[in-house]
Design a protein around this motif. Structure first.
Motif, mmCIF file in Angstrom:
data_model
loop_
_atom_site.group_PDB
_atom_site.id
_atom_site.type_symbol
_atom_site.label_atom_id
_atom_site.label_comp_id
_atom_site.label_asym_id
_atom_site.label_seq_id
_atom_site.Cartn_x
_atom_site.Cartn_y
_atom_site.Cartn_z
ATOM 1 N N LEU A 110 0.794 -1.148 -0.030
ATOM 2 C CA LEU A 110 -0.054 -0.107 -0.020
ATOM 3 C C LEU A 110 0.931 1.087 -0.070
ATOM 4 C CD1 LEU A 110 -2.622 -1.055 2.644
ATOM 5 C CD2 LEU A 110 -2.942 -1.055 0.107
ATOM 6 N N ASP A 111 2.013 1.253 0.833
ATOM 7 C CA ASP A 111 2.632 2.212 0.868
ATOM 8 C C ASP A 111 3.618 2.611 -0.523
ATOM 9 O OD1 ASP A 111 2.000 2.984 3.460
ATOM 10 O OD2 ASP A 111 3.785 2.099 4.217
ATOM 11 N N GLY A 112 3.724 1.616 -1.192
ATOM 12 C CA GLY A 112 4.462 1.608 -2.386
ATOM 13 C C GLY A 112 3.340 1.805 -3.519
ATOM 14 N N GLY A 113 2.051 2.237 -3.401
ATOM 15 C CA GLY A 113 1.138 2.645 -4.173
ATOM 16 C C GLY A 113 0.365 1.634 -4.964
ATOM 17 N N HIS A 114 0.295 0.518 -4.339
ATOM 18 C CA HIS A 114 -0.424 -0.505 -4.803
ATOM 19 C C HIS A 114 -1.873 -0.598 -4.179
ATOM 20 C CE1 HIS A 114 3.622 -2.017 -6.039
ATOM 21 N NE2 HIS A 114 3.202 -2.617 -6.937
ATOM 22 N N MET A 115 -2.787 -1.243 -4.521
ATOM 23 C CA MET A 115 -3.933 -1.639 -3.995
ATOM 24 C C MET A 115 -3.686 -3.181 -3.748
ATOM 25 S SD MET A 115 -7.269 0.376 -5.571
ATOM 26 C CE MET A 115 -7.261 1.940 -5.689
ATOM 27 N N VAL A 116 -4.342 -3.808 -2.816
ATOM 28 C CA VAL A 116 -4.312 -5.263 -2.479
ATOM 29 C C VAL A 116 -5.565 -5.719 -2.308
ATOM 30 C CG1 VAL A 116 -3.229 -6.870 -1.003
ATOM 31 C CG2 VAL A 116 -2.116 -4.841 -1.400
ATOM 32 N N MET A 117 -6.006 -6.798 -3.073
ATOM 33 C CA MET A 117 -7.183 -7.572 -2.717
ATOM 34 C C MET A 117 -6.726 -8.592 -1.894
ATOM 35 S SD MET A 117 -8.485 -7.904 -6.772
ATOM 36 C CE MET A 117 -9.586 -9.809 -6.310
ATOM 37 N N ALA A 118 -7.275 -8.413 -0.749
ATOM 38 C CA ALA A 118 -6.913 -9.496 0.593
ATOM 39 C C ALA A 118 -7.905 -10.355 0.670
ATOM 40 C CB ALA A 118 -6.543 -8.651 1.501
ATOM 41 N N SER A 119 -7.485 -11.999 0.965
ATOM 42 C CA SER A 119 -8.415 -12.754 1.502
ATOM 43 C C SER A 119 -8.651 -12.570 2.816
ATOM 44 C CB SER A 119 -7.798 -14.206 0.883
ATOM 45 O OG SER A 119 -8.781 -15.131 1.377
ATOM 46 N N ALA A 120 -9.864 -12.357 3.352
ATOM 47 C CA ALA A 120 -10.273 -11.899 4.647
ATOM 48 C C ALA A 120 -11.725 -12.355 5.039
ATOM 49 C CB ALA A 120 -10.273 -10.377 4.698
ATOM 50 N N SER A 121 -12.121 -12.314 6.088
ATOM 51 C CA SER A 121 -13.500 -12.636 6.735
ATOM 52 C C SER A 121 -14.341 -11.692 6.139
ATOM 53 C CB SER A 121 -13.331 -12.610 8.280
ATOM 54 O OG SER A 121 -14.840 -12.419 8.548
ATOM 55 N N LYS A 122 -15.606 -12.318 6.015
ATOM 56 C CA LYS A 122 -16.766 -11.474 5.217
ATOM 57 C C LYS A 122 -17.081 -10.469 6.443
ATOM 58 C CE LYS A 122 -18.394 -15.099 2.405
ATOM 59 N NZ LYS A 122 -19.770 -15.959 2.136
ATOM 60 N N GLU A 123 -16.673 -10.778 7.378
ATOM 61 C CA GLU A 123 -17.084 -9.631 8.727
ATOM 62 C C GLU A 123 -16.061 -8.658 8.758
ATOM 63 O OE1 GLU A 123 -19.830 -9.814 10.618
ATOM 64 O OE2 GLU A 123 -20.316 -11.392 9.382
ATOM 65 N N THR A 124 -15.069 -8.523 7.986
ATOM 66 C CA THR A 124 -14.125 -7.439 8.103
ATOM 67 C C THR A 124 -14.799 -6.179 7.789
ATOM 68 O OG1 THR A 124 -12.588 -9.104 7.158
ATOM 69 C CG2 THR A 124 -11.732 -6.853 7.411
#
Length: 369
Positions: A120-134
């Motif tokens: 993120l600090d390098g200018g990217h976006m990240v599609m992160a595998s995470a809980s639906k409750e996030t």
């Protein structure tokens, strides 16, 4: 922007068991039937995250189900014989993103929240595998984490800003969590997206499939198709493909790929490296450096010298992989490859739950020869 057609109905779907097919706005998703929308809408978090990224870059994007159709053509979803839909298959999904949308995408099968922050600090976006409750109920134990993606878009003061495509309120959809709390909902996998600074207009595919070109009929036609992708940016300079991958992408035999690549190499458009693959040739730069080494070997030698000279003393952390990739003007995968010999020879180690390699010695077997 959510994975459902009507954001205000998400709470009823996820918490009250309502059928998403009852959504009166289902046609807005691009689905051709209500039944199709009902079957797939619960599984579109990754597609919705991609659509958000494309909207950010271009100001417009295909519909959810247009994107889904492209992802399915690349076998990005596991569809079982009994009709069940499995999770998003990240590798073919990233191929789809790179090839069809000219959006550099890297799969991370093992990553920490520190890696997410670095990206993120390098200018990217990240599609992160995470809980639906996030973002929905972040203080609760997320339990089993499966088959859901959120889009991390920024990092500020120890907090990750992200979008949850299944958020049932505006606050849940446009959420912010401390890094430590985000970690509790994150399962260590994701896809990083390197969005270019300038927008590119979206050109929708022809509505009639018969108007789309079929697969290349010979090596000359395949070479022409590859050249088009290189020239319009769909095959970016940091994207490397094996012959098998190219054969699969263009639905041709590997022998046809071999001949087509020979044509492109003769024209100076691509370069191939054994056991790695082929990529577009970069102006004023090739896979070898002025010292005659590959880029990864050159980076390994440079870092080894810096450690020996004391620039990176024992106990200090190396720059992040994102920072090294930026310094050496290479893809992050090249940095990962370059660090392996240093790790194998005991010069560096990666502490548990850290994204940085730490110098452990100032000499190794290789440097002593």
């Amino acid at each position: 922007m959510t994975q459902y057609a009507t954001p205000d109905l998400i709470g009823a779907v996820v918490y009250e068991g309502h059928d998403p097919g009852d959504d009166p706005g289902w046609r807005d998703s691009g689905a051709t039937t209500r039944t199709l929308y009902s079957r797939w809408s619960r599984h579109l978090s990754g597609i919705a995250a991609l659509r958000m990224a494309l909207l950010h870059r271009d100001g417009q994007a295909p519909t959810l189900f247009e994107l889904l159709a492209g992802a399915r053509r690349h076998q990005a979803y596991v569809e079982h014989a009994d009709g069940r839909i499995g999770g998003l298959n990240l590798a073919p999904f990233a191929d789809y993103v790179r090839i069809s949308h000219a959006l550099p995408a890297d799969v991370h099968s093992e990553m920490t929240t520190d890696d997410v922050v670095d990206l993120l600090d390098g200018g990217h976006m990240v599609m992160a595998s995470a809980s639906k409750e996030t973002g929905r109920r972040p203080k609760r134990d997320p339990g089993k984490i499966e088959d859901h993606m959120v889009l991390a878009i920024g990092h500020e003061a120890g907090h990750i800003h992200f979008r949850n495509p299944a958020g049932h309120t505006k606050q849940a959809r446009e959420a912010v969590l401390p890094v430590s709390r985000f970690a509790a909902h994150f399962d260590g996998q994701g896809v990083s997206l390197d969005l270019p600074g300038s927008p590119r207009p979206y050109i929708p595919p022809p509505a009639d499939p018969k108007l789309r070109r079929g697969k290349p009929q010979n090596a000359q036609e395949l070479a022409a198709r590859m050249r088009e992708r290189i020239e319009d940016g769909r095959w970016a300079s940091d994207q490397t493909y094996t012959k098998a991958q190219l054969a699969d992408l263009f639905d041709v035999a590997q022998e046809t790929v071999t001949t087509a690549l020979a044509i492109l190499r003769h024209k100076g458009l691509v370069e191939t490296r054994s056991k790695i693959g082929t990529r577009p040739k970069i102006a004023n730069r090739s896979w070898t450096t002025p010292d005659g080494l590959s880029h990864s070997a050159h980076i390994t030698r440079t870092l080894r010298a810096r450690i020996a000279e004391g620039k990176y003393p024992a106990g200090d952390a190396l720059p992040s992989q994102v920072e090294l990739a930026r310094e050496f003007e290479v893809a992050r995968s090249v940095i990962q490859y370059a660090l392996q010999p240093l790790k194998s020879n005991g010069l560096i180690t990666r502490p548990p739950r850290s994204n940085r390699f730490v110098v452990t010695a100032v000499k190794d077997e290789e440097s002593a020869r």
